[in-house]
Design an enzyme around this catalytic site. Structure first.
Site, mmCIF file in Angstrom:
data_model
loop_
_atom_site.group_PDB
_atom_site.id
_atom_site.type_symbol
_atom_site.label_atom_id
_atom_site.label_comp_id
_atom_site.label_asym_id
_atom_site.label_seq_id
_atom_site.Cartn_x
_atom_site.Cartn_y
_atom_site.Cartn_z
ATOM 1 N N GLU A 41 0.873 -1.163 0.000
ATOM 2 C CA GLU A 41 0.000 0.000 0.000
ATOM 3 C C GLU A 41 0.919 1.224 0.000
ATOM 4 O O GLU A 41 1.813 1.314 0.852
ATOM 5 C CB GLU A 41 -0.873 -0.001 1.260
ATOM 6 C CG GLU A 41 -1.860 1.142 1.215
ATOM 7 C CD GLU A 41 -2.752 1.244 2.436
ATOM 8 O OE1 GLU A 41 -2.743 0.334 3.278
ATOM 9 O OE2 GLU A 41 -3.447 2.273 2.532
ATOM 10 N N ARG A 268 5.855 -12.918 9.522
ATOM 11 C CA ARG A 268 6.438 -11.585 9.305
ATOM 12 C C ARG A 268 7.839 -11.564 9.855
ATOM 13 O O ARG A 268 8.175 -12.327 10.746
ATOM 14 C CB ARG A 268 5.718 -10.509 10.119
ATOM 15 C CG ARG A 268 4.304 -10.283 9.935
ATOM 16 C CD ARG A 268 3.821 -9.205 10.910
ATOM 17 N NE ARG A 268 4.142 -7.872 10.436
ATOM 18 C CZ ARG A 268 3.386 -7.207 9.558
ATOM 19 N NH1 ARG A 268 2.314 -7.742 9.060
ATOM 20 N NH2 ARG A 268 3.729 -5.995 9.184
ATOM 21 N N LYS A 278 4.278 0.784 9.743
ATOM 22 C CA LYS A 278 4.430 2.010 8.953
ATOM 23 C C LYS A 278 3.851 3.219 9.685
ATOM 24 O O LYS A 278 4.362 4.326 9.572
ATOM 25 C CB LYS A 278 3.743 1.848 7.595
ATOM 26 C CG LYS A 278 4.608 1.079 6.611
ATOM 27 C CD LYS A 278 4.061 1.157 5.209
ATOM 28 C CE LYS A 278 2.932 0.196 5.012
ATOM 29 N NZ LYS A 278 2.518 0.041 3.609
#
Ligand code: ATP
Ligand code: MG
Length: 569
Positions: A41, A268, A278
């Site tokens: 994104e 992850r 983020k």
């Protein structure tokens, strides 16, 4: 079966995703096609966690002669920006991967997604809800308690079509209405309890401008985008495992054939002393706790690059930690040892003095300059040699001299001998001190002229070897030393902790008055060096802007940090 293994890869055992792929290929699934995608994104810069996903998505495509798309999942115009799009592309290329022209955006599919939403409404599988998001979320229930159906759940198709169209013309305010999929308010999977699929956002989109007033939720856009692109293996992190039934539900409504993108989840990357979210990285930047996204202390790829990390060191690190189904916290010293290994092979050895004190060789002729030979890299003869100037006045490291040393201080002290790297043995004869502060101002030595390389006494044994630079043949430089940005081992662990209290207050030390050997004149941003005894350093990008030499310490020569921590415990 087509495989494209390098010998190195061929030797390693397969990870669980490669095992799945090889099985799929063996069974002839998707006609032997392997097509992955990396779907960021564009709401921030990429970090080393993303590199783990990138290496998998692009790496598998390379390994199995497949394809990997780059797709920006740009469904939230408020948070997204072309600055992020550009930086993401740059970072992927820097890592050495190529989307070969297959660059897509979820926003490319806004029309298709809209049409599909209309289709769902027509089938009685979606409805407009007039309740605010908080109420909807309250009605969702809990994993053990079923949810409550919305009073708007059974609106007519006509009314839903009318309202949904009007949501997109700007007639309704943000948050006043949403479109929800009509699935099952008592499903044990919370994601299937009539999830919101469209919301009203009054904000121009970085690609579609003012065209839309309603935007698809990420969960509504993501799986279908994979389907539109013909992705065979949708790889994502474990937290999306519970979203998979929802993605499958949408695609089962949409698909007119048997083809399905198959989602597989992996763990992850989490690193000690590092925050990867983020949102939190953006906060560090916005609130000036760091100097931008590419601050050398940031775990962003641009930060790591500026710090001196190479793509190879990052890829090797990711290879070592591997891919599993279990969440883990990886030790940041593993990343550091990976850059050490890489720079050991590629960084030329040079001399720099970070905290200079003058050393005068009283029996060396004034005005004389000798050019001595320094080997660039003992690990790699092909890197050659360079010259280093030796003169009567030198700089050495202030901490390499002690007037009253403890036992086992093998550096310089009155009456003691040390070797100056690549040069002569010197003996300290005297010092000059500042009368008021007592600070050492100059150190006086005599040199033994027979101890240079190739001379009769060259191999005479002394305990210590010091690095040095010539006063007249050295350059001023600024050196920036870094420590961990956070002082707690797992800053993400305690969700309620105020991150300001977790930051290491001394994560950056700027040394303004350093000296480096003349050989470094003209060194360019991102060039790597080993400063003898001090670590690996990289020319900072500010060097170009400010027209002066500025170095970042990438990493020290040894993992002294872990040792110190162990001592403290
Ligand atoms: P956010 O922090 O906003 O939740 P994100 O870190 O998930 O976002 P995306 O842009 O959605 O960022 O990530 C793109 C891809 O990178 C996703 O497929 C995601 O699974 C993967 N990814 C993100 N963080 C990590 C990580 N720490 N380790 C491995 N993969 C990651
Ligand atoms: Mg995400």
């Amino acid at each position: 079966m087509t495989t494209n293994k390098t010998p190195e890869e061929g030797r390693k055992s397969l990870n669980f995703i490669e095992t799945i792929i090889e099985k799929d290929l063996h069974e002839g699934k998707s006609n032997g096609r392997i097509h992955t995608r990396f779907p960021p994104e564009p709401n921030g810069y990429l970090h080393i966690g993303h590199a783990k996903a990138i290496c998998l998505d692009f790496g598998l495509a390379q390994r199995y002669a497949g394809k990997c798309n780059l797709r920006f999942d740009d469904t939230n115009p408020v948070k997204e920006d072309t600055e992020y799009v550009d930086s993401i592309k740059e970072d992927i290329q820097w890592l050495g991967f190529d989307w070969e022209g297959r660059l897509f955006y979820a926003s490319d599919y806004f029309q298709q997604l809209w049409d599909f939403a209309i289709d769902l409404i027509r089938k009685g599988l979606a409805y407009v809800d007039d309740q605010p998001a908080e109420i909807i979320s309250e009605q969702k229930g809990t994993p053990t308690q079923p949810g409550v159906e919305s009073p708007f759940r059974n609106r007519s198709v006509e009314e839903n079509l009318d309202l949904f169209n009007r949501m997109n013309t700007g007639e309704f305010s943000e948050g006043s209405r949403t479109l929800r999929a009509k699935i099952d308010m008592s499903s044990p999977n919370m994601h299937l309890r009539d999830p919101i699929i469209y919301r009203i956002i009054n904000h121009p989109h970085h690609r579609t401008g003012e065209k839309w007033k309603v935007y698809p939720m990420y969960d509504f856009a993501h799986g279908q985008s994979d389907y539109f692109e013909g992705i065979t293996h949708s790889l994502c992190t474990l937290e999306f495992e519970v979203h998979r039934p929802l993605y499958d539900w949408f695609i089962n409504q949409l698909a007119t054939d048997d083809y399905r993108p198959h989602q597989t989840e992996f763990n992850r990357l989490n690193l000690t002393y590092t925050v990867m979210s983020k949102r939190k990285l953006l906060q560090l930047v916005r609130e000036n706790y760091v100097n931008g996204w590419d601050d050398p202390r940031m775990p962003t790829l641009c930060g790591l690059r500026r710090r001196g990390y190479t793509p190879e060191s990052i890829k090797n690190f990711i290879n070592k930690i591997g891919y599993t189904k279990y969440e883990a916290l990886n030790d940041i010293s593993l990343l550091e040892s990976s850059i050490r290994e890489d720079l050991n092979l590629r960084a030329p050895r040079v001399s720099a003095v970070l905290d200079p004190v003058k050393l005068v060789i009283v029996n060396y002729p004034e005005g004389q300059t000798e050019f001595l030979t320094a080997i660039n890299n003992p690990e790699d003869e092909s890197m050659g040699t360079h010259e280093i100037a030796f003169t009567r006045e030198l700089f050495i490291e202030r901490e390499d001299f002690m007037e009253n040393p403890p036992k086992k201080f093998f550096r310089l002290s009155p009456g003691q001998e040390v070797r100056l790297k690549n040069a002569y043995i010197v003996r300290c004869t005297d010092v000059k001190k500042n009368e008021t502060t007592g600070e050492i101002e100059e150190i006086y030595c005599e040199y033994d002229s027979q101890t240079r390389s190739g001379m009769p006494e060259a191999n005479r044994k002394v305990k210590g070897t010091l690095h040095w630079v010539s006063v007249t043949h050295s350059l001023e430089a600024e050196v920036r030393l870094y420590d961990r940005l956070y002082s707690v081992e797992n800053p993400g662990e305690d969700r309620d902790a105020d991150f300001r209290t977790q930051l290491n207050p001394t994560s950056q030390h700027i040394l303004k008055n350093c000296r480096v050997e003349q050989h470094l004149a003209g060194a360019q941003p991102f060039e790597h060096f080993q400063f003898q005894r001090l670590g690996y350093f990289t020319v900072d990008t500010d060097t170009e802007k400010e027209k002066r030499l500025i170095f970042n310490r990438t990493v020290s020569l040894k993992d002294s940090w872990s040792k110190e921590q162990a001592k403290k415990q």
